[in-house]
Scaffold this active site. Structure first.
Site, short mmCIF file in Angstrom:
data_model
loop_
_atom_site.label_atom_id
_atom_site.label_comp_id
_atom_site.label_asym_id
_atom_site.label_seq_id
_atom_site.Cartn_x
_atom_site.Cartn_y
_atom_site.Cartn_z
CE LYS A 40 -2.78 -0.11 3.42
NZ LYS A 40 -3.96 0.27 4.20
CG ASP A 41 3.49 4.04 1.75
OD1 ASP A 41 3.27 5.06 1.07
OD2 ASP A 41 4.02 4.33 2.98
#
Length: 99
Positions: A40-41
């Site tokens: 997610k990053d």
């Protein structure tokens, strides 16, 4: 050093170097997914290089485990690199790592 520093120092990448880095990042994300983790990053500042010049992902602060049917609702810190599903806060799954 991270991906941004590497690009700036080299003034860009050749196509073959870019392919290598992309392949290593894809393998890392695929491996995390095989462990039931959503990263997610993914952003240039979270891709660093080891002493042999291979890509490594850092900063797992927004990662989420056990994504089977789970729709995570955590908003990441760098909106320029965030999948639309995260920004709308309607829930998302591992596909956000491929955005």
């Amino acid at each position: 050093y991270n991906l941004i520093t590497n690009v700036n120092q080299r003034k860009g990448f050749t196509e073959s170097v870019a392919r290598l880095y992309i392949t290593e990042i894809i393998c890392a994300i695929s491996h995390l997914h095989s462990l039931h983790l959503i990263y997610k990053d993914l952003s240039p500042s979270n891709v660093v290089f080891d002493r042999n010049g291979h890509c490594k992902l850092i900063d797992y602060g927004f990662s989420k485990d056990n994504f089977g049917d789970f729709q995570s609702r955590i908003l990441s810190k760098f909106q320029a690199y965030i999948a639309p599903e995260i920004l709308t806060k309607k829930g998302h799954d591992k596909t956000v790592d491929w955005y």
